[in-house]
Every structure is written in C-alpha cells, then in structure tokens.
Design a protein around this motif. Structure first.
Motif, short mmCIF file in Angstrom:
data_model
loop_
_atom_site.label_atom_id
_atom_site.label_comp_id
_atom_site.label_asym_id
_atom_site.label_seq_id
_atom_site.Cartn_x
_atom_site.Cartn_y
_atom_site.Cartn_z
N ILE A 62 -23.15 -1.18 -3.58
CA ILE A 62 -23.05 -0.98 -5.03
C ILE A 62 -21.66 -1.37 -5.52
CG2 ILE A 62 -23.00 0.75 -6.88
CD1 ILE A 62 -25.02 2.37 -5.20
N LEU A 63 -20.64 -0.80 -4.88
CA LEU A 63 -19.27 -1.00 -5.35
C LEU A 63 -18.76 -2.41 -5.05
CD1 LEU A 63 -17.72 2.47 -4.44
CD2 LEU A 63 -18.48 1.64 -6.68
N ASP A 64 -19.17 -2.96 -3.92
CA ASP A 64 -18.75 -4.32 -3.59
C ASP A 64 -19.36 -5.31 -4.58
OD1 ASP A 64 -17.51 -6.25 -1.63
OD2 ASP A 64 -19.60 -6.90 -1.49
N THR A 65 -20.63 -5.15 -4.89
CA THR A 65 -21.29 -6.05 -5.85
C THR A 65 -20.65 -5.93 -7.23
OG1 THR A 65 -23.38 -5.87 -4.64
CG2 THR A 65 -23.50 -6.61 -6.94
N TYR A 66 -20.41 -4.70 -7.66
CA TYR A 66 -19.84 -4.46 -8.99
C TYR A 66 -18.41 -4.97 -9.09
CZ TYR A 66 -17.73 -1.84 -12.84
OH TYR A 66 -17.03 -1.48 -13.97
N LEU A 67 -17.56 -4.60 -8.16
CA LEU A 67 -16.14 -4.94 -8.26
C LEU A 67 -15.88 -6.42 -7.99
CD1 LEU A 67 -14.52 -1.77 -6.66
CD2 LEU A 67 -14.42 -2.47 -9.06
N ALA A 68 -16.63 -7.03 -7.09
CA ALA A 68 -16.45 -8.45 -6.84
C ALA A 68 -16.81 -9.26 -8.08
CB ALA A 68 -17.30 -8.90 -5.65
N LEU A 96 -16.34 -5.70 -22.37
CA LEU A 96 -17.67 -6.30 -22.36
C LEU A 96 -18.27 -6.26 -20.94
CD1 LEU A 96 -17.17 -9.39 -24.70
CD2 LEU A 96 -18.29 -7.22 -25.25
N ALA A 97 -17.42 -6.44 -19.94
CA ALA A 97 -17.89 -6.38 -18.55
C ALA A 97 -18.33 -4.97 -18.17
CB ALA A 97 -16.80 -6.86 -17.60
N TYR A 98 -17.71 -3.96 -18.76
CA TYR A 98 -18.06 -2.57 -18.48
C TYR A 98 -19.39 -2.17 -19.12
CZ TYR A 98 -13.29 -1.46 -16.80
OH TYR A 98 -12.10 -1.39 -16.11
N GLU A 99 -19.83 -2.91 -20.14
CA GLU A 99 -21.03 -2.51 -20.87
C GLU A 99 -22.24 -2.45 -19.94
OE1 GLU A 99 -23.38 -3.54 -25.05
OE2 GLU A 99 -21.89 -4.94 -24.27
N GLY A 100 -22.94 -1.33 -19.97
CA GLY A 100 -24.12 -1.16 -19.14
C GLY A 100 -23.82 -0.82 -17.69
N ASP A 102 -21.81 1.91 -16.67
CA ASP A 102 -21.15 3.22 -16.64
C ASP A 102 -21.32 3.92 -15.30
OD1 ASP A 102 -20.44 2.73 -19.23
OD2 ASP A 102 -21.71 4.28 -20.13
N ASP A 103 -22.50 3.84 -14.72
CA ASP A 103 -22.75 4.54 -13.46
C ASP A 103 -21.88 3.96 -12.34
OD1 ASP A 103 -24.68 6.21 -14.59
OD2 ASP A 103 -26.25 4.71 -14.27
N GLU A 104 -21.85 2.63 -12.23
CA GLU A 104 -21.03 2.00 -11.20
C GLU A 104 -19.55 2.31 -11.43
OE1 GLU A 104 -24.84 -0.33 -11.49
OE2 GLU A 104 -23.48 0.69 -12.88
N HIS A 105 -19.16 2.31 -12.68
CA HIS A 105 -17.76 2.60 -13.03
C HIS A 105 -17.40 4.04 -12.67
CE1 HIS A 105 -14.09 1.77 -15.30
NE2 HIS A 105 -14.23 2.93 -15.90
N ARG A 106 -18.32 4.94 -12.94
CA ARG A 106 -18.06 6.37 -12.76
C ARG A 106 -17.91 6.77 -11.30
NH1 ARG A 106 -22.03 8.00 -15.66
NH2 ARG A 106 -20.92 8.56 -17.55
N ILE A 107 -18.59 6.08 -10.39
CA ILE A 107 -18.61 6.53 -8.99
C ILE A 107 -17.51 5.90 -8.13
CG2 ILE A 107 -21.10 6.94 -9.11
CD1 ILE A 107 -21.53 4.40 -7.49
N GLN A 108 -16.67 5.08 -8.73
CA GLN A 108 -15.67 4.37 -7.91
C GLN A 108 -14.76 5.30 -7.12
OE1 GLN A 108 -13.61 0.71 -9.53
NE2 GLN A 108 -14.71 1.38 -11.36
N ILE A 109 -14.15 6.26 -7.78
CA ILE A 109 -13.13 7.08 -7.12
C ILE A 109 -13.74 7.90 -5.99
CG2 ILE A 109 -11.50 8.97 -7.41
CD1 ILE A 109 -10.98 7.97 -10.25
N GLU A 110 -14.81 8.63 -6.29
CA GLU A 110 -15.42 9.44 -5.23
C GLU A 110 -16.02 8.55 -4.15
OE1 GLU A 110 -18.92 12.74 -4.31
OE2 GLU A 110 -18.86 11.75 -6.27
#
Length: 205
Positions: A62-68, A96-100, A102-110
C-alpha cells in the motif's frame, strides 16, 4: 510452468490495496486483520493471500505504491522559472495528488513504524526525495535559506499541506487550488500575504 496471471490481476490488486488502506485507516494498522481486509474487499482470505502473503507485505505494498507514485508525480513535475509560480505549482500538485488518498496518507506514520527496517527505509527514501524537491523550490525564493532554517521552512509548508484533509474533508480540486494559494502566500510573505478568497472552510471553527 509459471502460473499465468489473470487478465484482471492488476485491477484486483489495486482494489485490494485501496480496500486494505480503508481497513488499516479505520481499525489501525496494528489491530487490522487479513480477515477484515478480505471482507472489505469481497474476496476470500485464500484469494487475498494469493496477492499478499502477510499483513506486513500488504501494508508495505500500500505505502510503496502510494509513495512511489507521489514521488514520481512531484519530483518530475515541470515547474515555471518564476519562484512564486513554481512554489504555487508544486503546492497545488501536492494537494491534488492527496485527493482521494486520505486513507493511504493517514496510515503512513503507524504503518512505517510496524514494517521491517529495510522496508521502512525504502519508504522514507521516497519521502526524502519529496521533501528535497520542496526545499529546492523554496530556496529559489529565499537563497539565503540553508541548513536547519531551510528544513524548518520546508517542513512547515508540509505541515500546512499534510493536515488539509482533516480541516477540509471532501475538498474538491478548486478548494485545493485555493488553499495552495494560501500556503504559497504564507510561505513566501507571511500571513499578510495569504489571500482572503483562498481561505478554506475549517471544520469546527
């Protein structure tokens, strides 16, 4: 003989990543289970394990796909020569990249805190590249900024951008562009330069 992938393999994988992100964001990465993810995605646990053999593997995917993808979008964005327009273009693209997402953005730290060190370092590498791009653009407007001062300014800009989804849930592209104007004005000229027309509605205030 190697197993042939189904024609819809990539589409199913993307759907699983999005569904899993919803579960991790809702339940917390540590508490979420593969059974919950399977129910959310409408697949069997056996099918889920066909795509990802563990919860850690799923979380990393999830995080690799999102952040890459975020790194590619921001670091290779063509920017205007004018410093203010360049910063506005970059802050706008971030929102604009953050739009839609939120879930991927929210779970990064944990999520990153739960992953093996090597995998967490891969993800931090993407983040560093994104931060470096923002720092490069900020320095165009203030060449005297360097070292800790430049990093503090850069992280302050991201502080304003990264929490926008909390302040303005469901914000559309126009609201994001307007808020990018506010962030750019504050970053380059202080609060007096923030455009009143760009002020978003802040929930709870």
């Amino acid at each position: 003989m190697a197993r042939t992938l189904a024609k819809d393999h990539d589409a199913k994988r993307c759907a699983i990543l999005r569904g899993a992100a919803r579960v991790f964001a809702r339940e917390g990465c540590a508490r979420a289970s593969m059974a919950q993810v399977a129910r959310e995605c409408g697949v069997s646990k056996a099918n889920l394990y066909h795509y990802h053999d563990s919860k850690d593997a799923l979380l990393f995917a999830i995080l690799d796909t999102y952040l890459a993808a975020l790194r590619d979008r921001l670091c290779w964005l063509e920017l205007p020569e004018d410093p203010r327009r360049a910063l506005l273009a970059l802050t706008t693209e971030v929102l604009l990249a953050y739009e839609g997402m939120d879930d991927e953005h929210r779970i990064q730290i944990e999520g990153m805190s739960l992953l093996p060190k090597a995998e967490a370092e891969v993800l931090k590498g993407y983040q560093r590249q994104i931060v470096d791009r923002m720092a490069e653009v900020l320095r165009r407007s203030a060449p005297e900024l360097e070292g800790r001062a430049l990093r503090a300014a850069t992280m302050s800009v991201f502080g304003m951008l990264n929490w926008f989804y909390i302040w303005s849930p469901g914000a559309d592209a126009d609201a994001r562009r307007a808020y990018a104007e506010t962030v750019t004005g504050i970053a380059l000229g202080g609060v007096r330069q923030a455009r009143p027309k760009a002020a978003p509605r802040i929930r709870g205030l």
